[in-house]
Write an enzyme that holds these catalytic residues in place. Structure first.
Site, PDB file in Angstrom:
ATOM      1  N   SER A  71      -1.335   3.891  -2.970  1.00 33.04           N
ATOM      2  CA  SER A  71      -0.650   4.534  -1.841  1.00 33.04           C
ATOM      3  C   SER A  71       0.422   5.360  -2.280  1.00 33.04           C
ATOM      4  O   SER A  71       1.229   4.436  -3.205  1.00 33.04           O
ATOM      5  CB  SER A  71      -0.359   3.091  -0.873  1.00 33.04           C
ATOM      6  OG  SER A  71      -1.647   2.345  -0.861  1.00 33.04           O
TER       7      SER A  71
HETATM    8  C1  LIG Z   1      -5.433   2.438  -0.731  1.00 34.82           C
HETATM    9  S1  LIG Z   1      -5.764   1.396  -2.000  1.00 34.82           S
HETATM   10  C2  LIG Z   1      -4.490  -0.062  -1.815  1.00 34.82           C
HETATM   11  C3  LIG Z   1      -3.312   0.682  -2.706  1.00 34.82           C
HETATM   12  C4  LIG Z   1      -2.155  -0.197  -2.987  1.00 34.82           C
HETATM   13  N1  LIG Z   1      -1.609  -0.822  -1.735  1.00 34.82           N
HETATM   14  C5  LIG Z   1      -1.062   0.307  -3.816  1.00 34.82           C
HETATM   15  O1  LIG Z   1       0.020   0.058  -3.571  1.00 34.82           O
HETATM   16  O2  LIG Z   1      -1.577   0.619  -4.866  1.00 34.82           O
HETATM   17  C6  LIG Z   1      -7.048   0.129  -1.182  1.00 34.82           C
HETATM   18  C7  LIG Z   1      -7.597  -0.864  -1.869  1.00 34.82           C
HETATM   19  O3  LIG Z   1      -8.554  -1.498  -0.969  1.00 34.82           O
HETATM   20  C8  LIG Z   1      -9.613  -2.125  -1.945  1.00 34.82           C
HETATM   21  N2  LIG Z   1     -10.691  -2.538  -0.819  1.00 34.82           N
HETATM   22  C9  LIG Z   1     -11.610  -1.707  -0.196  1.00 34.82           C
HETATM   23  N3  LIG Z   1     -12.334  -2.785   0.731  1.00 34.82           N
HETATM   24  C10 LIG Z   1     -11.696  -3.902   0.539  1.00 34.82           C
HETATM   25  C11 LIG Z   1     -12.166  -4.996   1.006  1.00 34.82           C
HETATM   26  N4  LIG Z   1     -13.268  -5.399   1.974  1.00 34.82           N
HETATM   27  N5  LIG Z   1     -11.347  -6.159   0.699  1.00 34.82           N
HETATM   28  C12 LIG Z   1     -10.257  -6.183   0.024  1.00 34.82           C
HETATM   29  N6  LIG Z   1      -9.925  -5.065  -0.731  1.00 34.82           N
HETATM   30  C13 LIG Z   1     -10.594  -3.986  -0.311  1.00 34.82           C
HETATM   31  C14 LIG Z   1      -9.980  -1.196  -2.822  1.00 34.82           C
HETATM   32  O4  LIG Z   1     -10.629  -1.567  -3.967  1.00 34.82           O
HETATM   33  C15 LIG Z   1      -8.566  -0.368  -3.008  1.00 34.82           C
HETATM   34  O5  LIG Z   1      -8.060  -0.955  -4.334  1.00 34.82           O
END
Ligand SMILES: C[S@@+](CC[C@H](N)C(=O)[O-])C[C@H]1O[C@@H](n2cnc3c(N)ncnc32)[C@H](O)[C@@H]1O
Length: 343
Positions: free
Chosen positions: A38
């Site tokens: 993000s």
């Molecule tokens: C936008 S990224 C997060 C970025 C993080 N906040 C950072 O600072 O880098 C979203 C993440 O959510 C995870 N994700 C997707 N579906 C999910 C689920 N059902 N439960 C937990 N994590 C999930 C993905 O693998 C991905 O790594």
């Protein structure tokens, strides 16, 4: 130099962001950026709304690069704790190593579907960086009375019709209130690790790629009463007959208004390499406003005229944007739908 988050984050969040070496988390050894990252300004804006205090226990869904967990670790301090969940074991493993190197001893990494389960605890704060189909009960049940939850949500059952909402839990798990909406969109939460981020997993009614491999999709509730061929014909029309035009200044606010008003025919669509838009469709064509206000029209139908009418209504109501909308919660199945009302 003024950082992008200066405008949206208060003193504590700014200090925590400045303490974290972002590239150490977000850049891969070859120099490429980890896709599941993000932007710091987005992290700052959402963490500001989360109202984290030293000593808090925080549940984070979507560890990604580990960057936001590192910021949270500083915000809760040595007396607090962060539990960060990601569906992808490669990411939780990588983040665990980076956070340990960074001295963040108050963060626990967990692999699993964070929309279904989190280690039992009474969390003071819950933050999600992925969009659930609806706000899951499990977050509310595992939150302490008075807890704040910040998460992206769908304001309409259409792909990319998203906003970020802030929720406050009352004394019981059925006592939930929503007090703020802000613009923002994240990929949808998935039940398993996934690398195809540009393809929405929720709310798409027809999807195809053009001859150059660019992705086009369309989402509209009226399409759900028709054969799939109707949606595919509409996409074909968009690819072969799409033309541009001058649209509206402030299209982001118009998008927010339309997601709240949800007029009959409301449509979201991805336009190959021309971004995506929100507007109107019917079996004969589409008219969409892109993020920068450009108009995209295909086919010969009343869609453009209807979109014009919606934009006129929006202007007459004072051009409300996301921050002007009032979030409304609706109990649905094992969670909560969030919709928006125009005051
Ligand atoms: C936008 S990224 C997060 C970025 C993080 N906040 C950072 O600072 O880098 C979203 C993440 O959510 C995870 N994700 C997707 N579906 C999910 C689920 N059902 N439960 C937990 N994590 C999930 C993905 O693998 C991905 O790594």
């Amino acid at each position: 130099m003024t950082q992008a988050w200066d405008a949206i984050a208060g003193e504590a969040v700014r200090r925590a962001l400045a303490c974290v070496d972002g590239p150490a988390y977000t850049v891969l050894p070859g120099g490429a950026r980890l896709p599941q990252t993000s932007a710091p300004a987005v992290v700052g804006g959402m963490l500001e709304r989360l109202e984290v205090e030293p000593g808090h226990r925080v549940l984070e869904i979507g560890t990604g690069s580990g960057f936001s967990a590192a910021v949270l670790s500083r915000l809760v301090g040595p007396g607090g704790h962060v539990t960060s969940v990601d569906i992808d074991a490669r990411l939780t493993g990588r983040a665990a190593r980076l956070l340990a190197d960074d001295g963040c001893r108050n963060v626990r990494l967990v692999t699993g579907d964070g929309t279904r389960w989190a280690p039992e605890s009474r969390y003071d704060r819950v933050i999600a960086w992925v969009t659930p189909v609806r706000v899951p009960d499990v977050w509310v049940r595992q939150a302490a009375p008075g807890a704040v939850i910040v998460t992206p949500v769908h304001l309409a059952p259409l792909a990319r019709a998203m906003a970020v909402v802030r929720l406050r839990r009352g004394a019981g798990p059925d006592r939930l209130a929503a007090d703020l909406l802000m613009p923002g969109g994240f990929a949808e939460a998935r039940p398993e690790p996934h690398d195809q981020w540009p393809v929405p997993s929720y709310g798409v009614d027809a999807l195809t790629r053009d001859a150059a491999g660019r992705m086009w999709w369309v989402a509209a509730e009226w399409l759900r009463a028709h054969e799939p061929a109707v949606g595919m014909r509409l996409l074909e029309l968009m690819i072969t007959d799409g033309r541009g035009g001058t649209g509206w200044l402030g299209a982001v606010d118009l998008h927010a208004y339309l997601m709240a008003a949800r007029p009959e025919g409301l449509t979201t669509a991805a336009l190959g390499d021309q971004g995506w838009g929100v507007g109107c469709s019917d079996p004969g064509g589409v008219a969409l406003a892109g993020l920068s206000g450009d108009l995209f029209v295909a086919g010969a139908s009343a869609a453009a005229e209807r979109l014009d009418g919606w934009a006129l209504e929006w202007r007459e109501r004072g051009r409300p944007g996301m921050a002007d909308l009032v979030p409304r919660l609706h109990r649905r199945g094992s969670g909560w739908d969030v919709r928006a009302a125009v005051p």
